[in-house]
Design a protein around this motif. Structure first.
Motif, PDB file in Angstrom:
ATOM      1  N   THR A 161       0.840  -1.206   0.000  1.00 40.17           N
ATOM      2  CA  THR A 161       0.000   0.000   0.000  1.00 40.17           C
ATOM      3  C   THR A 161       0.869   1.249   0.000  1.00 40.17           C
ATOM      4  O   THR A 161       0.639   2.188  -0.762  1.00 40.17           O
ATOM      5  CB  THR A 161      -0.904   0.028   1.258  1.00 40.17           C
ATOM      6  N   LEU A 164       2.537   1.807  -3.315  1.00 40.62           N
ATOM      7  CA  LEU A 164       1.585   2.355  -4.290  1.00 40.62           C
ATOM      8  C   LEU A 164       1.314   3.823  -4.008  1.00 40.62           C
ATOM      9  O   LEU A 164       1.216   4.642  -4.912  1.00 40.62           O
ATOM     10  CB  LEU A 164       0.259   1.596  -4.218  1.00 40.62           C
ATOM     11  N   ARG A 165       1.219   4.164  -2.724  1.00 34.85           N
ATOM     12  CA  ARG A 165       0.937   5.530  -2.330  1.00 34.85           C
ATOM     13  C   ARG A 165       2.086   6.468  -2.739  1.00 34.85           C
ATOM     14  O   ARG A 165       1.855   7.593  -3.146  1.00 34.85           O
ATOM     15  CB  ARG A 165       0.701   5.546  -0.821  1.00 34.85           C
ATOM     16  N   PHE A 166       3.319   5.977  -2.629  1.00 32.31           N
ATOM     17  CA  PHE A 166       4.448   6.880  -2.834  1.00 32.31           C
ATOM     18  C   PHE A 166       5.004   6.888  -4.256  1.00 32.31           C
ATOM     19  O   PHE A 166       5.833   7.732  -4.571  1.00 32.31           O
ATOM     20  CB  PHE A 166       5.556   6.603  -1.813  1.00 32.31           C
ATOM     21  N   PRO A 168       3.580   7.824  -7.151  1.00 33.93           N
ATOM     22  CA  PRO A 168       3.386   9.132  -7.816  1.00 33.93           C
ATOM     23  C   PRO A 168       4.170  10.255  -7.162  1.00 33.93           C
ATOM     24  O   PRO A 168       4.722  11.119  -7.859  1.00 33.93           O
ATOM     25  CB  PRO A 168       1.880   9.390  -7.684  1.00 33.93           C
ATOM     26  N   THR A 169       4.266  10.231  -5.829  1.00 34.60           N
ATOM     27  CA  THR A 169       5.007  11.281  -5.120  1.00 34.60           C
ATOM     28  C   THR A 169       6.475  11.265  -5.536  1.00 34.60           C
ATOM     29  O   THR A 169       7.059  12.316  -5.821  1.00 34.60           O
ATOM     30  CB  THR A 169       4.901  11.051  -3.602  1.00 34.60           C
TER      31      THR A 169
ATOM     32  N   ASP B  91       2.479  15.393   2.387  1.00 33.01           N
ATOM     33  CA  ASP B  91       2.756  14.178   1.615  1.00 33.01           C
ATOM     34  C   ASP B  91       3.262  13.044   2.489  1.00 33.01           C
ATOM     35  O   ASP B  91       3.009  11.876   2.204  1.00 33.01           O
ATOM     36  CB  ASP B  91       3.825  14.469   0.551  1.00 33.01           C
ATOM     37  N   ILE B  94       0.346  10.966   4.808  1.00 33.28           N
ATOM     38  CA  ILE B  94      -0.806  10.268   4.249  1.00 33.28           C
ATOM     39  C   ILE B  94      -0.361   8.868   3.856  1.00 33.28           C
ATOM     40  O   ILE B  94       0.603   8.704   3.123  1.00 33.28           O
ATOM     41  CB  ILE B  94      -1.389  11.058   3.061  1.00 33.28           C
ATOM     42  N   VAL B  95      -1.060   7.866   4.396  1.00 31.89           N
ATOM     43  CA  VAL B  95      -0.600   6.493   4.275  1.00 31.89           C
ATOM     44  C   VAL B  95      -1.244   5.767   3.099  1.00 31.89           C
ATOM     45  O   VAL B  95      -0.591   4.995   2.407  1.00 31.89           O
ATOM     46  CB  VAL B  95      -0.912   5.717   5.570  1.00 31.89           C
ATOM     47  N   ALA B  96      -2.532   6.029   2.883  1.00 32.26           N
ATOM     48  CA  ALA B  96      -3.274   5.197   1.939  1.00 32.26           C
ATOM     49  C   ALA B  96      -3.418   5.877   0.587  1.00 32.26           C
ATOM     50  O   ALA B  96      -3.116   7.063   0.431  1.00 32.26           O
ATOM     51  CB  ALA B  96      -4.648   4.867   2.516  1.00 32.26           C
ATOM     52  N   THR B  97      -3.896   5.121  -0.390  1.00 39.72           N
ATOM     53  CA  THR B  97      -4.002   5.629  -1.748  1.00 39.72           C
ATOM     54  C   THR B  97      -5.356   6.237  -2.066  1.00 39.72           C
ATOM     55  O   THR B  97      -5.569   6.716  -3.161  1.00 39.72           O
ATOM     56  CB  THR B  97      -3.724   4.508  -2.755  1.00 39.72           C
ATOM     57  N   PRO B 138      -4.909  10.828  -2.983  1.00 40.47           N
ATOM     58  CA  PRO B 138      -4.350  12.018  -2.317  1.00 40.47           C
ATOM     59  C   PRO B 138      -3.357  12.805  -3.187  1.00 40.47           C
ATOM     60  O   PRO B 138      -3.272  14.020  -3.063  1.00 40.47           O
ATOM     61  CB  PRO B 138      -3.633  11.439  -1.094  1.00 40.47           C
ATOM     62  N   HIS B 139      -2.626  12.130  -4.062  1.00 45.68           N
ATOM     63  CA  HIS B 139      -1.585  12.875  -4.771  1.00 45.68           C
ATOM     64  C   HIS B 139      -2.148  13.842  -5.814  1.00 45.68           C
ATOM     65  O   HIS B 139      -1.424  14.659  -6.353  1.00 45.68           O
ATOM     66  CB  HIS B 139      -0.530  11.938  -5.368  1.00 45.68           C
TER      67      HIS B 139
END
Lengths: 267, 276
Positions: A161, A164-166, A168-169, B91, B94-97, B138-139
Motif C-alpha cells: 500500500t 503504491l501511495r508513494f 506518484p510522489t 505528503d 498520508i498512508v493510503a491511496t 491524495p496525490h
C-alpha cells in the motif's frame, strides 16, 4: 514527462467481474493458470477459449487491452516458439542450414504459444479489473491463515500500500530534481549508455536521500496515529463473499473438471 | 489538559556533544484553549510538540496529557489518541491511496468496529469539508486539501486536543487560509484544544494565548494583544509582528494617537476612522 506513467493497468468499471471479491478473483486466476498446465491436447483449449470469452465479455474490457498485455512478453513467446520448432525431434519437413523443422516441433510450438498467451491474458484480466488496493486487500486476507507459520501478511500488504501511495510522489520528485539538474546544465539525453548512466547519479542521490527522509517522517506520522502493527487492527472495508462469488467459483470448478476430463478421458 | 513541568530535553550532535533543545519548560494549556507557540528554527518548538504526543519523552521533568504521564508506557496509546498530531509535510503523513482509506487509518489502528469507523470517517471528512473528495487519490489534491485530509485523519480518532507542527509551512497562501480556517472551526465548534506551532505571526493572531520560544526557553507568554504590543522586544528575538501591528507601531512613533495592540486590518480600520 514522468507524469504519464500509470501504475497498474486497472480500468474502473461496474461489472460482475469487477465486483467479484478480490480473494475469489485471485483464487480463480490461479486455478485458471493451473488448469492451463493440465491441458495436453488442443481440444482442451476449447474450454479455455469459452471461459475467456465469457470472462472478458462480462468484464466489458475492450479486447485490445487484453492483448496489450502480450506486447512486452512477445519476445519470450517468439523465443519459446522458435526453440520448440527447432529443438523437437521428429519427422523432418524442412531444413534450413543445420536447423531442422519437424512436424512435432510445429505442433509443440503452437501448443506452447497458446498456453503462454492464455496465461498472460488471464493474468492481465485480473489486474485490469481489480484496483491495486483491493488486490492488496485480497492478498492480505488470503495470506492471513499463513500467519501462524510466520508469513507476515499484514506487513506485506502495508508495504505494498505504501509503495503504491508513494510511487506518484516519488515520480513527481524525480521530475523536479531532473529539471533542477537540467537547469544547471546536466545532460540526461546524449552520450552512450555509460555516460548516460553516470548522468543519473546526481539524480539518484538526492532522490534516495529524500526517500529516506520521507520514510522517517511517515513512520513518525504513523506512530502518532497509533499504528502498532497488524495486531488488533480492524478494517473499515470488509470483504464479503456473495452470491456472484459462489457462482464464479462453481463455474471455475466446472471449467477445471472439464480440463481434467479432456486430459484423462478424451482420447 | 496539557501540563509540562520543568521539561528538559537534549540532542547529541554528530561530534557527540550534547545541546539542550528544551530547558526547563513550564507550559499549561487548558481544555478548549487555542494556543500558538512561536519561535524561529531551532528554538525547540517542534521538539516540544513531539513531547505532547509521547513521540519524545522528557529527559527531566514531566509532561501530563489529560493527567496521564507521557513516560508511563501503559498510557502511550491513550495519549496518542487524546492528543493527535499533524505534521508539516502533508505528503509524508498520508498512508493510503484513497482519501477515505487514509482517514480510516487511525480508527483502524484503534481496533474499532467497521461501521463505527465508517461513521467517524464520514463525519471527519464533512468537518474539514473534504467529503466530496473521499474517493480521490491524495496525490491529485492541492497542498491545503492534503493537509485537511491529514487533519480529518486525526479527527476520526476523536482526540480532545490537536497539535499542529507548522501545518502551513509548505502551503501557498490560499492553502494556508483553508487550513487555518479549519483549525479555528475545530476550536470554536468542536471545542477541541489546539496547539499550533508556527512561525507565521498572522496565524498566531487567532490564538487565545501565545508562547514564544527561543533557544529551548519560553521567553514570552500572553494574549496576542499583550505579546504583539511589545513590538521592539519581539523584533529583538528576530521575529516579526503582524504587518498591521507594525504599521500601527510606526504611526505611533510618528506621533499619531493609536493603540499599540492593533492586530487585524479590521481593527486598524476602526481605529483610523476614530482619528478624524
Amino acid at each position: 514527462m514522468l507524469k504519464d506513467i500509470t501504475i497498474g493497468q486497472y480500468i474502473p468499471g461496474d461489472t460482475p467481474i469487477h465486483n467479484l471479491d478480490p480473494r475469489i478473483k485471485i483464487i480463480i486466476t490461479f486455478a485458471f493458470i493451473a488448469a492451463l498446465f493440465f491441458i495436453n491436447k488442443f481440444f482442451g483449449y476449447l474450454f479455455v477459449v469459452a471461459f475467456m470469452i465469457m470472462a472478458v465479455g462480462l468484464s466489458k474490457i475492450p479486447v485490445r487491452y487484453i492483448f496489450k498485455g502480450l506486447k512486452p512478453l512477445l519476445v519470450i513467446i517468439l523465443l519459446t516458439v522458435a526453440l520448440n520448432i527447432f529443438m523437437t525431434e521428429g519427422e523432418v519437413i524442412y531444413t534450413i542450414w543445420k536447423l531442422r523443422i519437424t512436424k512435432e516441433g510445429l505442433i509443440q510450438a503452437a501448443f506452447m504459444a497458446l498456453r503462454l498467451i492464455f496465461l498472460i491474458t488471464g493474468a492481465s484480466l485480473l489486474t485490469l479489473t481489480t484496483s491495486p488496493i483491493s488486490l492488496t486487500d485480497g492478498i492480505e486476507k488470503l495470506l492471513n491463515p499463513l500467519r501462524s507459520i510466520g508469513v507476515p501478511a499484514h506487513e506485506l500488504a502495508m508495504m505494498m500500500t505504501i509503495a503504491l501511495r508513494f510511487i506518484p510522489t516519488l515520480l513527481e520528485e524525480t521530475d523536479k530534481i531532473m529539471k533542477a539538474q537540467m537547469a544547471r546544465g546536466a545532460d540526461f539525453e546524449t552520450g552512450n549508455i555509460i555516460s548516460r548512466a553516470r548522468a543519473m547519479v546526481p539524480l539518484l542521490v538526492p532522490l534516495f536521500i529524500s526517500a529516506f527522509r520521507r520514510a522517517d517522517e511517515l513512520a513518525l506520522a504513523m506512530e502518532a496515529r497509533c499504528y502498532r502493527g497488524g495486531e488488533n487492527r480492524t478494517r473499515m472495508k470488509q470483504l464479503s463473499i456473495e452470491f456472484r462469488d459462489y457462482m464464479a467459483l462453481i463455474i471455475t470448478i466446472v471449467f477445471f473438471l472439464a480440463i481434467l476430463w479432456s486430459r484423462y478421458f478424451v482420447k | 489538559m496539557i501540563k509540562a513541568k520543568n521539561v528538559s530535553y537534549k540532542y547529541s550532535n554528530q561530534e557527540g556533544k550534547d545541546y539542550f533543545a528544551l530547558k526547563n519548560i513550564n507550559i499549561e494549556i487548558k481544555e478548549g484553549e487555542f494556543v500558538a507557540i512561536l519561535g524561529h528554527n531551532g528554538s525547540g518548538k517542534s521538539t516540544f510538540a513531539k513531547h505532547l504526543n509521547a513521540l519524545l519523552l522528557p529527559l527531566e521533568g514531566t509532561v501530563y496529557i489529560d493527567g496521564m504521564d507521557t513516560r508511563e508506557e501503559k498510557y502511550l496509546w491513550n495519549i496518542r489518541q487524546t492528543a493527535g498530531m499533524v505534521f508539516q509535510n502533508p505528503d509524508n503523513q498520508i498512508v493510503a491511496t484513497i482519501v477515505e482509506e487514509d482517514v480510516a487509518f487511525g480508527p483502524e489502528n484503534l481496533g474499532l468496529e467497521p461501521n463505527i469507523i465508517r461513521k467517524r470517517v464520514d463525519e471527519a471528512l464533512l468537518t474539514v469539508d473534504m467529503f466530496e473528495y473521499r474517493k480521490h487519490s491524495p496525490h491529485l489534491l492541492s497542498g491545503g486539501q492534503k493537509q485537511r485530509v491529514a487533519i480529518a485523519g486525526i479527527l476520526a480518532m476523536k482526540p480532545r486536543c490537536i497539535i499542529l507542527d507548522e501545518p502551513t509551512a509548505m502551503l501557498d497562501p490560499s492553502g494556508r487560509k483553508e487550513v487555518i480556517e479549519t483549525i479555528i472551526k475545530l476550536n470554536k465548534e468542536e471545542n477541541i484544544t489546539i496547539v499550533l506551532i508556527t512561525h507565521f505571526m498572522d496565524e498566531a493572531v487567532n490564538a487565545d494565548r501565545i508562547y514564544i520560544m527561543e533557544e529551548g526557553h519560553v521567553v514570552m507568554e500572553g494574549t496576542p494583544k499583550e505579546i504583539f504590543s511589545k513590538v521592539d522586544e519581539i523584533k529583538k528575538l528576530g521575529l516579526d509582528v503582524p504587518q498591521v501591528t507594525e504599521l500601527a507601531h510606526m504611526l505611533i512613533d510618528e506621533g499619531i494617537d493609536l493603540p499599540k495592540d492593533v492586530l487585524t486590518v479590521d481593527e486598524m480600520v476602526v481605529e483610523l476612522c476614530r482619528l478624524k
